[in-house]
Design an enzyme around this catalytic site. Structure first.
Site, PDB file in Angstrom:
ATOM      1  N   ASP A   1      -7.777  -5.618  -0.504  1.00 57.98           N
ATOM      2  CA  ASP A   1      -8.190  -6.496  -1.606  1.00 57.98           C
ATOM      3  C   ASP A   1      -7.897  -7.965  -1.358  1.00 57.98           C
ATOM      4  OD1 ASP A   1      -7.302  -3.756  -3.457  1.00 57.98           O
ATOM      5  OD2 ASP A   1      -9.266  -4.679  -3.648  1.00 57.98           O
TER       6      ASP A   1
ATOM      7  N   HIS B   1       0.856  -1.192   0.000  1.00 59.85           N
ATOM      8  CA  HIS B   1       0.000   0.000   0.000  1.00 59.85           C
ATOM      9  C   HIS B   1       0.882   1.227   0.000  1.00 59.85           C
ATOM     10  CE1 HIS B   1      -3.271   2.761   0.930  1.00 59.85           C
ATOM     11  NE2 HIS B   1      -4.069   1.785   0.566  1.00 59.85           N
TER      12      HIS B   1
HETATM   13  C1  SDX Z   1      -6.124  -0.333  -3.301  1.00 60.24           C
HETATM   14  O1  SDX Z   1      -4.472   4.188  -2.331  1.00 60.24           O
HETATM   15  C2  SDX Z   1      -5.437   3.588  -1.752  1.00 60.24           C
HETATM   16  O2  SDX Z   1      -5.924   3.953  -0.699  1.00 60.24           O
HETATM   17  C3  SDX Z   1      -5.954   2.365  -2.500  1.00 60.24           C
HETATM   18  C4  SDX Z   1      -6.952   1.489  -1.763  1.00 60.24           C
HETATM   19  C5  SDX Z   1      -8.258   2.198  -1.531  1.00 60.24           C
HETATM   20  O3  SDX Z   1      -8.982   1.829  -0.591  1.00 60.24           O
HETATM   21  O4  SDX Z   1      -8.620   3.055  -2.361  1.00 60.24           O
HETATM   22  O5  SDX Z   1      -6.396   1.093  -0.529  1.00 60.24           O
HETATM   23  C6  SDX Z   1      -7.296   0.241  -2.580  1.00 60.24           C
HETATM   24  O6  SDX Z   1      -5.914  -0.008  -4.428  1.00 60.24           O
HETATM   25  C7  SDX Z   1      -5.212  -1.264  -2.558  1.00 60.24           C
HETATM   26  C8  SDX Z   1      -3.988  -1.729  -3.415  1.00 60.24           C
HETATM   27  C9  SDX Z   1      -4.451  -2.825  -4.383  1.00 60.24           C
HETATM   28  N1  SDX Z   1      -3.369  -3.151  -5.293  1.00 60.24           N
HETATM   29  C10 SDX Z   1      -2.652  -4.293  -5.176  1.00 60.24           C
HETATM   30  O7  SDX Z   1      -2.829  -5.110  -4.280  1.00 60.24           O
HETATM   31  C11 SDX Z   1      -1.617  -4.498  -6.267  1.00 60.24           C
HETATM   32  C12 SDX Z   1      -0.297  -4.943  -5.666  1.00 60.24           C
HETATM   33  N2  SDX Z   1       0.274  -3.824  -4.872  1.00 60.24           N
HETATM   34  C13 SDX Z   1       1.273  -3.013  -5.520  1.00 60.24           C
HETATM   35  O8  SDX Z   1       1.084  -2.798  -6.879  1.00 60.24           O
HETATM   36  C14 SDX Z   1       1.635  -1.760  -4.690  1.00 60.24           C
HETATM   37  O9  SDX Z   1       1.872  -2.176  -3.400  1.00 60.24           O
HETATM   38  C15 SDX Z   1       0.671  -0.594  -4.640  1.00 60.24           C
HETATM   39  C16 SDX Z   1       0.186  -0.182  -5.976  1.00 60.24           C
HETATM   40  C17 SDX Z   1      -0.487  -0.908  -3.775  1.00 60.24           C
HETATM   41  C18 SDX Z   1       1.431   0.592  -4.002  1.00 60.24           C
HETATM   42  O10 SDX Z   1       2.380   0.991  -4.918  1.00 60.24           O
HETATM   43  P1  SDX Z   1       3.611   1.942  -4.533  1.00 60.24           P
HETATM   44  O11 SDX Z   1       3.350   2.703  -3.296  1.00 60.24           O
HETATM   45  O12 SDX Z   1       3.954   2.681  -5.790  1.00 60.24           O
HETATM   46  O13 SDX Z   1       4.750   0.914  -4.164  1.00 60.24           O
HETATM   47  P2  SDX Z   1       5.876   0.444  -5.181  1.00 60.24           P
HETATM   48  O14 SDX Z   1       5.241  -0.256  -6.348  1.00 60.24           O
HETATM   49  O15 SDX Z   1       6.778   1.597  -5.442  1.00 60.24           O
HETATM   50  O16 SDX Z   1       6.620  -0.664  -4.308  1.00 60.24           O
HETATM   51  C19 SDX Z   1       7.633  -0.301  -3.365  1.00 60.24           C
HETATM   52  C20 SDX Z   1       8.499  -1.554  -3.249  1.00 60.24           C
HETATM   53  C21 SDX Z   1       8.960  -2.068  -4.617  1.00 60.24           C
HETATM   54  O17 SDX Z   1      10.165  -2.784  -4.411  1.00 60.24           O
HETATM   55  P3  SDX Z   1      11.528  -2.138  -5.053  1.00 60.24           P
HETATM   56  O18 SDX Z   1      11.244  -2.060  -6.546  1.00 60.24           O
HETATM   57  O19 SDX Z   1      11.679  -0.794  -4.378  1.00 60.24           O
HETATM   58  O20 SDX Z   1      12.567  -3.168  -4.683  1.00 60.24           O
HETATM   59  O21 SDX Z   1       7.724  -2.631  -2.680  1.00 60.24           O
HETATM   60  C22 SDX Z   1       7.581  -3.671  -3.650  1.00 60.24           C
HETATM   61  C23 SDX Z   1       7.907  -3.064  -5.007  1.00 60.24           C
HETATM   62  O22 SDX Z   1       8.403  -4.058  -5.879  1.00 60.24           O
HETATM   63  N3  SDX Z   1       6.168  -4.054  -3.658  1.00 60.24           N
HETATM   64  C24 SDX Z   1       5.732  -5.276  -3.905  1.00 60.24           C
HETATM   65  C25 SDX Z   1       4.346  -5.199  -3.797  1.00 60.24           C
HETATM   66  N4  SDX Z   1       3.969  -3.946  -3.498  1.00 60.24           N
HETATM   67  C26 SDX Z   1       5.121  -3.232  -3.405  1.00 60.24           C
HETATM   68  N5  SDX Z   1       6.411  -6.418  -4.203  1.00 60.24           N
HETATM   69  C27 SDX Z   1       5.638  -7.507  -4.397  1.00 60.24           C
HETATM   70  N6  SDX Z   1       4.276  -7.519  -4.320  1.00 60.24           N
HETATM   71  C28 SDX Z   1       3.607  -6.383  -4.019  1.00 60.24           C
HETATM   72  N7  SDX Z   1       2.273  -6.401  -3.936  1.00 60.24           N
END
Ligand code: SDX
Length: 371
Positions: A308, A257
């Site tokens: 989710d 998140h």
């Molecule tokens: C919702 O914003 C809200 O409030 C949204 C929500 C709402 O109620 O409206 O809460 C609802 O959308 C929840 C999120 C649902 N999405 C997912 O579950 C998809 C998987 N999650 C990721 O795509 C990610 O965690 C996000 C999109 C939720 C957040 O993205 P960020 O803040 O841009 O984080 P990032 O992609 O920059 O990740 C930071 C690090 C990275 O590692 P490095 O590249 O720095 O080594 O954390 C890792 C990412 O690779 N990472 C994950 C991960 N989420 C972050 N690695 C593996 N699996 C994941 N799910």
């Protein structure tokens, strides 16, 4: 000027609607744990739009208004039959139908608060009807008209399955609706605010928000979680599946998140509901797989589950088609989108940030014959 990727940490507006402070979520100051356990979704919608909990009579009137406006225009129902069945994702159908709804609303472009509150009720009432009707029409079934004696959560399940839902199903769905209603400036809510800040209409703002919610990084994640659970199939296959994903540096849907760091406070409510419903429906494996996935991802990656993750097994146990999971997110989140749209209109300024230019420097035009 240096760009902040994804606007991380940027405070883009003030709001009185919801707050996320130190991983605690409140709607207008009421804690999400309290609301999830005690409030009906209709109370929460009223709270988000009017910034106060309704009295008994206000709630009764509001419930009746929602039930009275669930019927869809015949033109919308007929339009579902013109969509290329089998190729249309329900989120695309919802985005299209909500946009079309505006064509049949005489006050679609009216901008006074009273007109927007009337449109808010029509939109909040018709979104579940659109999701349920399209889900049936695409299977060759007739849409089911809403019942005026059922509450919001029960009516959706009834319109979807033409069967009055069990109390536990209503309790679970109501809780899921409460938990998904609003969430500060998430991507789809911010989209809605940017859209209406140009003084565009509420239908345009909601349609834009549906488009943003559709993405798998946002609302689309719950359907992807169910896809993952189905692909894994059993608890003993979880570890190998995840390690394959880790090696390929793939994101695990339902985890991580932008704002929460220790954990999403909504997840625990859905986890509890998932255990209850999987037990009740003899599908405990989905809960057991989910717990195992959560244990590995949090311990090996330090990334907590979000809203989710457990909602997927809850909706599956309610007998809802997996591609309806994100439309259900919209059925709830439209309440938050509308609250933010009303707040944006009340104290508006066009939302127009800057960009850090990283393209080529100034250069002369080259005539076509010389290129
Ligand atoms: C919702 O914003 C809200 O409030 C949204 C929500 C709402 O109620 O409206 O809460 C609802 O959308 C929840 C999120 C649902 N999405 C997912 O579950 C998809 C998987 N999650 C990721 O795509 C990610 O965690 C996000 C999109 C939720 C957040 O993205 P960020 O803040 O841009 O984080 P990032 O992609 O920059 O990740 C930071 C690090 C990275 O590692 P490095 O590249 O720095 O080594 O954390 C890792 C990412 O690779 N990472 C994950 C991960 N989420 C972050 N690695 C593996 N699996 C994941 N799910």
């Amino acid at each position: 000027m240096t760009a902040t990727r994804g606007l991380e940490g940027v405070v883009a507006s003030e709001t009185s609607i919801s707050s996320i402070i130190d991983d605690t979520l409140t709607y207008v100051g009421y804690g999400i744990d309290d609301l999830a356990e005690k409030a009906s979704f209709e109370e929460v919608v009223y709270l988000l739009w009017h910034l106060k909990l309704p009295t008994k009579s206000e709630l009764e009137t509001f419930k009746q208004e929602l039930a009275d406006h669930m019927e869809l225009p015949k033109e919308i129902l007929d339009s579902f039959k013109t969509y290329p069945i089998g190729k249309v994702h329900p989120m695309a159908a919802l985005r299209t139908a909500v946009s079309a709804l505006a064509l049949y609303d005489d006050e679609a472009d009216a901008m006074d608060r009273e007109a927007n509150l009337r449109k808010a009720i029509r939109l909040q009432a018709k979104i579940p009807a659109i999701v349920a009707a399209f889900a049936r029409v695409r299977k060759g079934l007739e849409p089911v008209a809403p019942r005026r004696d059922l509450g919001f959560a029960a009516n959706f399940l009834y319109m979807l399955k033409e069967k009055e839902p069990e109390p536990i199903e209503v309790e679970a769905f109501n809780k899921a609706l409460v938990l998904h209603a609003d969430h500060e400036l998430n991507a789809s809510t911010f989209t809605a605010r940017v859209c209406v800040a140009t003084l565009s209409d509420i239908y345009s703002g909601v349609t834009a928000a549906i488009g943003a919610l559709k993405g798998p990084l946002h609302g689309g994640a719950n359907e992807q979680v169910m896809k993952m659970l189905t692909e894994i199939g059993s608890v003993d296959k979880v570890e190998d599946y995840l390690h394959e994903k880790f090696i390929n540096k793939e994101k695990i849907m339902g985890f991580g998140h932008r704002v929460y760091r220790k954990g999403d406070p909504r997840a625990k409510h859905l986890k509890k509901m998932s255990e209850k419903l999987t037990e009740l429906t003899g599908q405990r494996k989905y809960y057991d797989m989910s717990v195992k996935i959560e244990q590995i991802v949090t311990s090996e990656k330090g990334i907590p589950a979000n809203v989710d993750f457990y909602s997927a097994s809850v909706y599956h146990c309610l007998g809802i088609d997996h591609d309806l999971f994100t439309p259900i997110f919209a059925v709830s989140r439209i309440s938050g989108w509308i609250a933010h749209i009303l707040e944006q209109y009340a104290n508006n300024r066009i939302i127009r940030p800057r960009a850090e230019y990283i393209g080529p420097g100034m250069r002369q035009y080259v005539p076509l014959e010389d290129r």
